[in-house]
Design an enzyme around this catalytic site. Structure first.
Site, PDB file in Angstrom:
ATOM      1  N   THR A  93       0.869  -1.181   0.000  1.00  0.00           N
ATOM      2  CA  THR A  93       0.000   0.000   0.000  1.00  0.00           C
ATOM      3  C   THR A  93       0.899   1.221   0.000  1.00  0.00           C
ATOM      4  O   THR A  93       1.626   1.452   0.973  1.00  0.00           O
ATOM      5  CB  THR A  93      -0.888   0.032   1.265  1.00  0.00           C
ATOM      6  OG1 THR A  93      -1.651  -1.165   1.315  1.00  0.00           O
ATOM      7  CG2 THR A  93      -1.822   1.239   1.237  1.00  0.00           C
ATOM      8  N   LYS A 168      -7.670   1.708  -3.306  1.00  0.00           N
ATOM      9  CA  LYS A 168      -7.349   1.246  -1.939  1.00  0.00           C
ATOM     10  C   LYS A 168      -7.513   2.389  -0.923  1.00  0.00           C
ATOM     11  O   LYS A 168      -8.134   2.217   0.126  1.00  0.00           O
ATOM     12  CB  LYS A 168      -5.908   0.713  -1.932  1.00  0.00           C
ATOM     13  CG  LYS A 168      -5.297   0.485  -0.572  1.00  0.00           C
ATOM     14  CD  LYS A 168      -5.628  -0.852   0.023  1.00  0.00           C
ATOM     15  CE  LYS A 168      -5.099  -0.980   1.441  1.00  0.00           C
ATOM     16  NZ  LYS A 168      -5.527  -2.156   2.122  1.00  0.00           N
ATOM     17  N   LYS A 243      -1.822   4.854   8.623  1.00  0.00           N
ATOM     18  CA  LYS A 243      -0.996   4.951   7.412  1.00  0.00           C
ATOM     19  C   LYS A 243      -1.886   5.212   6.179  1.00  0.00           C
ATOM     20  O   LYS A 243      -1.610   6.109   5.378  1.00  0.00           O
ATOM     21  CB  LYS A 243      -0.214   3.640   7.216  1.00  0.00           C
ATOM     22  CG  LYS A 243       0.524   3.586   5.901  1.00  0.00           C
ATOM     23  CD  LYS A 243       1.100   2.223   5.570  1.00  0.00           C
ATOM     24  CE  LYS A 243       1.576   2.216   4.126  1.00  0.00           C
ATOM     25  NZ  LYS A 243       2.150   0.948   3.702  1.00  0.00           N
TER      26      LYS A 243
HETATM   27  P1  NAD Z   1       5.875  -6.158   7.262  1.00  0.00           P
HETATM   28  O1  NAD Z   1       6.623  -5.063   7.938  1.00  0.00           O
HETATM   29  O2  NAD Z   1       5.478  -7.366   8.050  1.00  0.00           O
HETATM   30  O3  NAD Z   1       6.694  -6.678   5.978  1.00  0.00           O
HETATM   31  C1  NAD Z   1       7.459  -5.838   5.158  1.00  0.00           C
HETATM   32  C2  NAD Z   1       8.750  -6.602   4.828  1.00  0.00           C
HETATM   33  O4  NAD Z   1       9.495  -5.838   3.901  1.00  0.00           O
HETATM   34  C3  NAD Z   1       9.640  -6.819   6.067  1.00  0.00           C
HETATM   35  O5  NAD Z   1       9.894  -8.210   6.225  1.00  0.00           O
HETATM   36  C4  NAD Z   1      10.911  -6.021   5.734  1.00  0.00           C
HETATM   37  O6  NAD Z   1      12.091  -6.611   6.238  1.00  0.00           O
HETATM   38  C5  NAD Z   1      10.876  -6.039   4.216  1.00  0.00           C
HETATM   39  N1  NAD Z   1      11.659  -4.988   3.599  1.00  0.00           N
HETATM   40  C6  NAD Z   1      11.694  -3.663   3.879  1.00  0.00           C
HETATM   41  N2  NAD Z   1      12.545  -3.030   3.052  1.00  0.00           N
HETATM   42  C7  NAD Z   1      13.056  -3.971   2.236  1.00  0.00           C
HETATM   43  C8  NAD Z   1      14.001  -3.939   1.168  1.00  0.00           C
HETATM   44  N3  NAD Z   1      14.570  -2.799   0.792  1.00  0.00           N
HETATM   45  N4  NAD Z   1      14.300  -5.101   0.560  1.00  0.00           N
HETATM   46  C9  NAD Z   1      13.734  -6.254   0.934  1.00  0.00           C
HETATM   47  N5  NAD Z   1      12.838  -6.363   1.938  1.00  0.00           N
HETATM   48  C10 NAD Z   1      12.515  -5.226   2.573  1.00  0.00           C
HETATM   49  O7  NAD Z   1       4.590  -5.461   6.615  1.00  0.00           O
HETATM   50  P2  NAD Z   1       3.256  -6.195   6.086  1.00  0.00           P
HETATM   51  O8  NAD Z   1       2.219  -6.212   7.149  1.00  0.00           O
HETATM   52  O9  NAD Z   1       3.649  -7.454   5.381  1.00  0.00           O
HETATM   53  O10 NAD Z   1       2.754  -5.112   5.008  1.00  0.00           O
HETATM   54  C11 NAD Z   1       3.343  -4.997   3.720  1.00  0.00           C
HETATM   55  C12 NAD Z   1       2.510  -4.027   2.905  1.00  0.00           C
HETATM   56  O11 NAD Z   1       1.165  -4.504   2.820  1.00  0.00           O
HETATM   57  C13 NAD Z   1       2.433  -2.608   3.508  1.00  0.00           C
HETATM   58  O12 NAD Z   1       2.490  -1.681   2.465  1.00  0.00           O
HETATM   59  C14 NAD Z   1       1.066  -2.606   4.197  1.00  0.00           C
HETATM   60  O13 NAD Z   1       0.517  -1.305   4.308  1.00  0.00           O
HETATM   61  C15 NAD Z   1       0.268  -3.494   3.264  1.00  0.00           C
HETATM   62  N6  NAD Z   1      -0.909  -4.138   3.887  1.00  0.00           N
HETATM   63  C16 NAD Z   1      -0.795  -4.762   5.101  1.00  0.00           C
HETATM   64  C17 NAD Z   1      -1.916  -5.370   5.663  1.00  0.00           C
HETATM   65  C18 NAD Z   1      -1.835  -6.073   6.999  1.00  0.00           C
HETATM   66  O14 NAD Z   1      -2.884  -6.398   7.566  1.00  0.00           O
HETATM   67  N7  NAD Z   1      -0.643  -6.351   7.525  1.00  0.00           N
HETATM   68  C19 NAD Z   1      -3.143  -5.339   4.982  1.00  0.00           C
HETATM   69  C20 NAD Z   1      -3.223  -4.733   3.732  1.00  0.00           C
HETATM   70  C21 NAD Z   1      -2.087  -4.132   3.182  1.00  0.00           C
END
Ligand code: NAD
Length: 295
Positions: A93, A168, A243
């Site tokens: 997102t 979204k 966010k």
């Molecule tokens: P998270 O923090 O669990 O996962 C993000 C991952 O990205 C981490 O493991 C981190 O180490 C990795 N990362 C960061 N920078 C990096 C890089 N340069 N290279 C490689 N890896 C890297 O977050 P999440 O909950 O998995 O969310 C991910 C996305 O999905 C976000 O944009 C969030 O807004 C969106 N989202 C999350 C949810 C939810 O319920 N968790 C729901 C809908 C959308």
């Protein structure tokens, strides 16, 4: 079955990659966090030493990262490393401007691209029941659909580049505002001596009805599966709600759209987060509002 590179194997990306593996795809993953890497390896992913290495032979690249700056940084790193004509899908997102800039990075390197943010949370990621909101050219969307179908159950083509992110944040601005309004109504009902169940029975079948009420009811009781019955464990964390609301306000300001309800919801969630509830389910705002009411 396709060769897929998956960058960002966190709470969402990890289970999404696992579903691609379960569907028979060959997945090579990369993440900066050792814990995310371990989980992905256990699920059957090959692990690369860098994002560029992960995409070297990929037909499809999926990224699932925290914010726009991460997506742009990673896509800039990998665009030249991936085979020409690869399909780039970003499911993070992020803000609409960054999403459009990411499409441009892919286009300039000769790749197809789709912005495909999701709703459905970590439960949907595990169960492969996510909704994908997609932006991009028809040809790119057609190529992405079969892959997205292995991770989700509803795949919607919303329009050109950035349209998925636009859908979204518009949707989640509705969600933030309706949850705050629903929570306020329960607090007012308490003050007026009206039971939670009575308000639910009326509003769930009349004009106050919404997803915030009938699926995520912010008070315990009427909807047994809502986070309110589970100590307000997320679910959908207040930090993520904030966010998405901030992204909606950034977009509204850039586009010149009047979104006063979205602005107030953003302020409420900023206060709720600052009060130490960033990790609570966003429906817990009902307790915060009750706390602001006169005793
Ligand atoms: P998270 O923090 O669990 O996962 C993000 C991952 O990205 C981490 O493991 C981190 O180490 C990795 N990362 C960061 N920078 C990096 C890089 N340069 N290279 C490689 N890896 C890297 O977050 P999440 O909950 O998995 O969310 C991910 C996305 O999905 C976000 O944009 C969030 O807004 C969106 N989202 C999350 C949810 C939810 O319920 N968790 C729901 C809908 C959308």
């Amino acid at each position: 079955m396709a060769k897929i590179a998956f960058i960002g194997l966190g709470n969402m990306g990890g289970p999404m990659a696992a579903n691609l593996i379960a569907a028979g795809h060959e997945v090579t993953g990369f993440d900066l966090a050792p814990a995310s890497i371990d989980e992905a390896r256990k699920a059957g992913a090959a692990i690369a030493g860098s994002a560029a290495e992960a995409v070297r032979t990929a037909e499809i690249v999926v990224s699932m990262l925290p914010a726009g700056k991460h997506v742009l940084g990673v896509w800039r790193d990998i665009a030249a490393a991936a085979p020409k004509g690869a399909l780039f899908i970003d499911s993070s997102t992020i803000d609409v401007d960054s999403a459009r800039a990411a499409h441009e990075i892919a286009r300039a390197a000769g790749h197809k691209s789709v912005d495909a943010p999701v709703s459905g949370g970590t439960g949907g990621a595990k169960a492969a029941t996510l909704t994908f909101m997609c932006g991009g050219a028809d040809e790119a969307f057609a190529a992405a659909r079969p892959v997205l179908e292995k991770m989700g159950k509803k795949i919607v083509h919303c329009g050109g580049p950035g349209a998925g992110q636009a859908a979204k944040i518009c949707n989640n601005m509705i969600l933030g505002a309706t949850m705050a309004a629903t929570a306020e109504a329960f607090v007012l009902a308490e003050k007026l001596g009206l039971s939670h169940q009575a308000l639910y029975d009326v509003s769930s079948t009349s004009s106050g009805q919404s997803w915030s009420l009938t699926t995520y009811c912010p008070v315990p009781g009427p909807v047994p599966t809502s986070p309110a019955n589970n100590g307000y464990k997320p679910g959908f964390a207040a930090a993520l709600m904030l966010k998405d609301l901030l992204l909606s306000q950034q977009a509204a300001s850039a586009a010149g759209a009047a979104t006063p309800m979205g602005a107030v919801a953003t302020q409420l969630y900023a206060l709720f987060n600052a009060a130490g509830h960033a990790g609570d389910d966003f429906s817990g705002i009902v307790n915060f509002l009750r706390g602001q009411s006169k005793a």
